[in-house]
Design an enzyme around this catalytic site. Structure first.
Site, PDB file in Angstrom:
ATOM      1  CB  CYS A 197     -53.225   6.045  59.894  1.00 42.71           C
ATOM      2  SG  CYS A 197     -52.790   6.043  58.156  1.00 42.71           S
ATOM      3  CB  CYS A 225     -51.672   6.495  52.182  1.00 43.07           C
ATOM      4  SG  CYS A 225     -53.300   7.105  51.703  1.00 43.07           S
ATOM      5  CD  GLN A 263     -67.138  23.784  51.623  1.00 39.31           C
ATOM      6  OE1 GLN A 263     -66.092  23.145  51.707  1.00 39.31           O
ATOM      7  NE2 GLN A 263     -67.233  24.903  50.924  1.00 39.31           N
ATOM      8  CE1 TYR A 272     -67.609  29.990  39.056  1.00 33.32           C
ATOM      9  CE2 TYR A 272     -67.655  31.970  40.412  1.00 33.32           C
ATOM     10  CZ  TYR A 272     -67.250  31.311  39.267  1.00 33.32           C
ATOM     11  OH  TYR A 272     -66.472  31.967  38.344  1.00 33.32           O
ATOM     12  CD  GLU A 290     -72.972  25.167  40.282  1.00 35.63           C
ATOM     13  OE1 GLU A 290     -72.296  24.456  39.513  1.00 35.63           O
ATOM     14  OE2 GLU A 290     -72.477  25.866  41.189  1.00 35.63           O
ATOM     15  CG  ASP A 348     -67.758  28.473  47.628  1.00 38.90           C
ATOM     16  OD1 ASP A 348     -66.524  28.289  47.515  1.00 38.90           O
ATOM     17  OD2 ASP A 348     -68.492  27.735  48.309  1.00 38.90           O
ATOM     18  CB  CYS A 359     -60.777  25.280  48.420  1.00 37.09           C
ATOM     19  SG  CYS A 359     -60.932  24.992  46.643  1.00 37.09           S
TER      20      CYS A 359
END
Length: 410
Positions: A26, A32, A241, A270, A291, A340, A367
């Protein structure tokens, strides 16, 4: 082996900044901060992520009995369903609206063409930027803490194509600022039928976040994402997500690894807006979602009603505090626990509780492989690691998601 580079605390082996012959990138790549690996062929990106996961777990002293090949993203571009663009003052053009320069949070590049979200995002950015410049709207100055326009947040859902536009500002004090918001709210849905809602978020704090007092200017304030026969309401501040092209594969893999049974009691810790809980609910006896964020639990309740799912109970609780432990102690004993957590991982207090009250099975979705490996070291005192499934939710970046399946030791 190539040199090592660090990206947001994640050390990656062999990252090259040289472009591959014939590979198009790009126009902003290299400057960036949105992408780091556009010059790396996608197959090589996947190989590096698998290697990184194996190295992280190896350095943590965790033996991987089975590590499945990484689950590739169906699309390596146009996959992000949420983008946040920052407005900053510009001496010549009045303001810039774009993404932060690589490695610099005090500089913003005027983005003309970003390949991470669906293409309509670029048109939306250009329209908002043009209206702001024409009206002489002042961008927020993060050094002087003055100005009006702070951020533009775009959220996408499908099917059908739907967009949510959130304009983040300080409190309007001038007629032109009010007129700017009114024009955006009227113009975007007229020009782009896919824009289902436009919202105004007021943030008068010094914190560079896109949350605050919300007012819906157009539409009903939500968009809906569908996958796996389910519908999910996405409100302005809801977590979901980020890779919409991976939903079917990612959540399908979670269900496969969970091996849900009709008699299972599941804890989803979570749980956010309830995506994993609702995916599993159709296959088990009862799910309990816990949560911290009350707004997320409200979204989860709505999502359950939207899908006619009645075997999920939701709880607002801080799992890092004794009060969260008290909530868990009142729940029926689980057969399956789903974790999670955020990037920082699971709090030590919750880890201790889970080791003292192990379920038959556990799925740990993360993650951040570094904090996941750290937490698994503690959990493996009472569990066995059955398998690890890396998932690429973040093409063109070094980040990788991992699903770990654990079995309680006899």
């Amino acid at each position: 082996m190539g040199r090592r580079q660090s990206h947001k605390g994640v050390e990656v082996v062999g990252v090259s900044t040289s472009r591959q012959p014939g590979e198009r990138t790009c126009p902003h790549f290299g400057h960036c901060g949105g992408c780091h690996w556009q010059d790396v062929p996608y197959a090589e990106q996947l190989r590096r992520k698998e290697e990184y996961v194996r190295r992280v777990f190896g350095e943590a002293g965790i033996e991987l009995p089975e590590c499945f090949p990484i689950l590739a993203s169906p699309s390596s571009f146009a996959y992000r369903n949420k983008m946040e663009f920052t407005a900053v003052p510009d001496a010549e053009q009045g303001l810039r609206l774009g993404l932060h320069r690589r490695g610099r949070f005090d500089e913003v590049i005027d983005i003309v063409e970003c390949w991470l979200p669906p293409p309509l995002a670029n048109e939306l950015v250009e329209v908002v930027r043009s209206v702001a410049r024409r009206r002489g709207i002042r961008a927020y100055d993060y050094q002087r803490h003055s100005g009006f326009f702070r951020n533009l947040v775009l959220r996408y859902a499908t099917p059908p194509d739907q967009w949510m536009v959130l304009v983040v500002t300080t409190t309007p004090t001038a007629d032109e600022e009010v007129s700017f918001l009114e024009e955006i709210a009227e113009l975007l849905p007229q020009r782009f039928p896919e824009v289902r809602t436009v919202g105004h978020v007021i943030n008068d704090t010094w914190s560079p976040v896109s949350v605050g007092q919300l007012r819906i200017l157009a539409g009903d304030g939500v968009i809906e994402q569908g996958f796996g026969g389910l519908r999910f309401r996405i409100s302005p501040f809801a977590f979901f997500q980020v890779n919409w092209t991976q939903f079917e594969s990612f959540f399908g893999r979670i269900r496969e690894l969970a091996s849900p049974r009709s008699t299972d009691v599941v804890w989803d810790l979570y749980c956010g807006a309830g995506s994993i809980a609702l995916v599993l609910a159709r296959w088990v006896s009862q799910v309990y979602g816990v949560e911290l964020v009350e707004a997320a639990i409200e979204d989860a309740r709505v999502n359950a009603m939207l899908n006619g799912i009645t075997n999920v109970t939701w709880h607002v609780a801080d799992l890092h505090r004794p009060s969260g432990k008290a909530v868990l102690e009142r729940l029926p004993a689980p057969d399956l626990i789903v974790l999670d957590p955020p990037r920082a991982g699971v709090h030590w207090r919750l880890l201790q509780f889970l080791c003292e009250h192990p379920a038959e099975r556990m799925l740990y979705v993360s993650c951040n492989p570094v904090t996941q490996a750290r937490d698994l070291k503690r959990l493996l005192t009472v569990y066995r690691l059955q398998c690890l499934q890396p998932v690429d939710l973040f093409p063109q970046t070094p980040h990788v998601e991992c699903i770990a399946l654990l079995q309680r030791r006899d």
